[in-house]
Design an enzyme around this catalytic site. Sequence first.
Site, mmCIF file in Angstrom:
data_model
loop_
_atom_site.group_PDB
_atom_site.id
_atom_site.type_symbol
_atom_site.label_atom_id
_atom_site.label_comp_id
_atom_site.label_asym_id
_atom_site.label_seq_id
_atom_site.Cartn_x
_atom_site.Cartn_y
_atom_site.Cartn_z
ATOM 1 N N ARG A 198 0.803 -1.218 0.000
ATOM 2 C CA ARG A 198 0.000 0.000 0.000
ATOM 3 C C ARG A 198 0.839 1.273 0.000
ATOM 4 O O ARG A 198 0.627 2.139 -0.831
ATOM 5 C CB ARG A 198 -0.925 0.001 1.229
ATOM 6 C CG ARG A 198 -1.960 1.126 1.165
ATOM 7 C CD ARG A 198 -2.845 1.155 2.402
ATOM 8 N NE ARG A 198 -3.543 -0.107 2.604
ATOM 9 C CZ ARG A 198 -4.307 -0.347 3.663
ATOM 10 N NH1 ARG A 198 -4.438 0.565 4.612
ATOM 11 N NH2 ARG A 198 -4.925 -1.503 3.796
ATOM 12 N N HIS A 233 -7.733 -4.926 -7.222
ATOM 13 C CA HIS A 233 -7.506 -4.100 -6.032
ATOM 14 C C HIS A 233 -8.765 -4.075 -5.144
ATOM 15 O O HIS A 233 -9.663 -3.255 -5.354
ATOM 16 C CB HIS A 233 -7.146 -2.672 -6.471
ATOM 17 C CG HIS A 233 -6.437 -1.861 -5.430
ATOM 18 N ND1 HIS A 233 -5.174 -2.167 -4.981
ATOM 19 C CD2 HIS A 233 -6.813 -0.769 -4.737
ATOM 20 C CE1 HIS A 233 -4.791 -1.283 -4.086
ATOM 21 N NE2 HIS A 233 -5.780 -0.429 -3.903
ATOM 22 N N TYR A 276 -18.311 11.064 -14.886
ATOM 23 C CA TYR A 276 -18.237 12.192 -15.827
ATOM 24 C C TYR A 276 -16.881 12.268 -16.546
ATOM 25 O O TYR A 276 -16.797 12.850 -17.617
ATOM 26 C CB TYR A 276 -18.459 13.515 -15.093
ATOM 27 C CG TYR A 276 -19.801 13.613 -14.409
ATOM 28 C CD1 TYR A 276 -20.986 13.521 -15.123
ATOM 29 C CD2 TYR A 276 -19.880 13.801 -13.035
ATOM 30 C CE1 TYR A 276 -22.209 13.605 -14.489
ATOM 31 C CE2 TYR A 276 -21.097 13.891 -12.385
ATOM 32 C CZ TYR A 276 -22.264 13.789 -13.119
ATOM 33 O OH TYR A 276 -23.472 13.869 -12.495
#
Length: 747
Positions: A38, A84, A128
């Site tokens: 991570r 993931h 978007y």
Amino acid sequence: MSKHAPPPQGPKDIEAINLRDALEERYLAYALSTIMHRALPDVRDGLKPVHRRLLYAMRLLKLDPASGFKKCARVVGDVIGKYHPHGDQAVYDALVRLAQDFAVRYPLIEGQGNFGNIDGDFAAAYRYTEARLTDVAMALLEGIDDDTVDFRDTYNGEDREPIVLPGAFPNLLANGSSGIAVGMATSIPPHNAAELCDAALHLIKFPNATVDKLVKFVPGPDFPTGGIIVDDGPTMLEAYKTGRGAFRVRARWTQEDIGRGGWQIIVTEIPYQVQKGRLIERIAELITAKKLPLLADLRDESAEDIRIVFEPKSRTVDPQLLMEQLFRNTELEARIPLNMNVLSHGRVPKVMSLRDVLREWLDHRKDVLIRRSNFRLAEIARRLEILGGYLIAYLNLDEVIRIIRTEDEPKAVLMKRFTLTDTQAEAILNMRLRALRKLEEIEIRRENDALKKEEAGLKKLVKSEDAQWEHITGEIKETKEKYGKKTPLGKRRTDFAQAPEIDLDLEQAMIEKEPVTVVCSDKGWIRAMKGHLEDTSGLVYKEGDTAKFVVKGETTDSIMLFSSSGKFFTLDAAKLPGGRGHGEPVRLMADLEATDTIVALFVHKEGRKLLLAATDGSGFVVPEDECLANTRKGKQVMNVKMPVEAQVCRFIEDNADHIATIGENRKLLIFKRAEVPEMSRGKGVRLQKYKDGGLSDAVGFKLKEGLSWVDASGRNFNVSDLKEWIGERAQAGRLPPKGFPKANKFG
């Protein structure tokens, strides 16, 4: 007395364990997971797992630079669904950052839509926005299908993902990285890719090169937002040697003239990772709180480029002083930390130096090259095997056709008849009829020859380490050319400079610079008249008092006063009483003794030297800077005891090679300046010897230019033939030339 019932017995298959051991074991597993999967980037490709998975997933979606964009929602969905298992917002945030040209020096993702801005505004929702990979990302992925890196199962075992990317771009240092793990953190600022390529090429040529040499190629970070690094070389060198340090980065600014003597400051670049909106808000709060007294107002006139306007409180404010105040109190100056804590070989967290990081990247590129070459050799071997079968078929075409038409198991018969492998026999059986024409045979022979030539070259490459480094050198040179400093993306944005050493005296800075004429009377009454007065004959003094000193200066100047007790006092021109009336006694501003008289009054200028002398004929030269007094008590520079008093304080030029002294006995002596010591404090040495009286005046001059004086009528005299009066220090001297003033003063 009743007895308590025993506690109920639990199931017999429960195992008792120590809570401390269990917590330690589980926390260690969590810590390792955070560090490995991570927070820390891999030194080889400079990526954390989430970034690596994003790029790999986008490649599988065929989002290369030449293709169209796809919705970020599609990318995020693939990443969290296949690779993931974390929140969609975390993955999208990582994607957005890789597309922000103000956050990443060389963006790995090209975004279409609202991806946030330097003001700190967030990107639009992923439904978007759209994205595709950049050329830099393609360089990191180049050769991933050629067995260049290892793959592992994904979290659910349904797919495979790369452990590391091939990394044909020095991404770790070029784009930097930051993250907080358990018990450790990383923070690597971005650098210039062309400079990193130069350093890597040098390291290939000289494997034992030190960080001292590599820093000449990589002088410091290169931030996407530009700015100016104001650290010195040794500080940055130490940071690159140890892998730990910090860089001071300042905003880039210019002074813009707005006419009529006015000006304003324009900031065009701000430090890395500083949000412009938050910066302006913070400065506005400081102005309201009156913590920035030199600044009147600020405006944000930014469009696509940054343009922040600062208006000074007054046009007389020093721009450098204003900016220094802003740098010290706001994020216009920031410290960017360097902590090169990365995963070595993808496993071991380690703080590395600049050399170590480049070394591991080069070693990775070598492994990729060898694996890619072996993969290609295997492909060539398979193809040559098939081509060999085709050639046998062409040589025995009629027999092959007969076997295929007549035999029930043509494959086995073909393998036995022509000693073919299973692969060759299968390839012959799968041939199309149109491939039997003569032209195809020529093409196959040509391909066979070309592959054998390529195979020989690859075998030579795999066996020779020198050839491998030569090949890697060529790849790095191509990267350097593609992202060189002459390209828009590769041009260095961050410059280097020395921070000016400015004493931030705000009280002094607030004083408006205006011309004044300082007038001091014989009895010590002082005042400051506005402007530079040419005629002071009309000034009025107290009864029995007369003019003694008239000095022209500015309100920002320091006025120096030398008394007969050998003390210097420093007065602030801005704090002197105004020109109305007779002024005020100077004793109200400086602790002059009642018996003291004022010997000299002048405006302080740095770097000058003074000739001091006392009535007993002793004297020395002192730097004017050493005479500044910090308190009203003054500074004792010349040591005198009554009845001896300080008598002379004159400027002496650096090119003055002789000193002339005149006594009350009207004896003139000229001697070399070198005979008089330069001191910061003391009594000095005997300049001239007297039987009666004492010293009247002394002056330094250049012998070639002659000795000058002013007579009682104000006329200038100059005598160049001075052999008669030249002697050695401490002699008595001779009577001066005709026309020398009766007051025994040089004027």
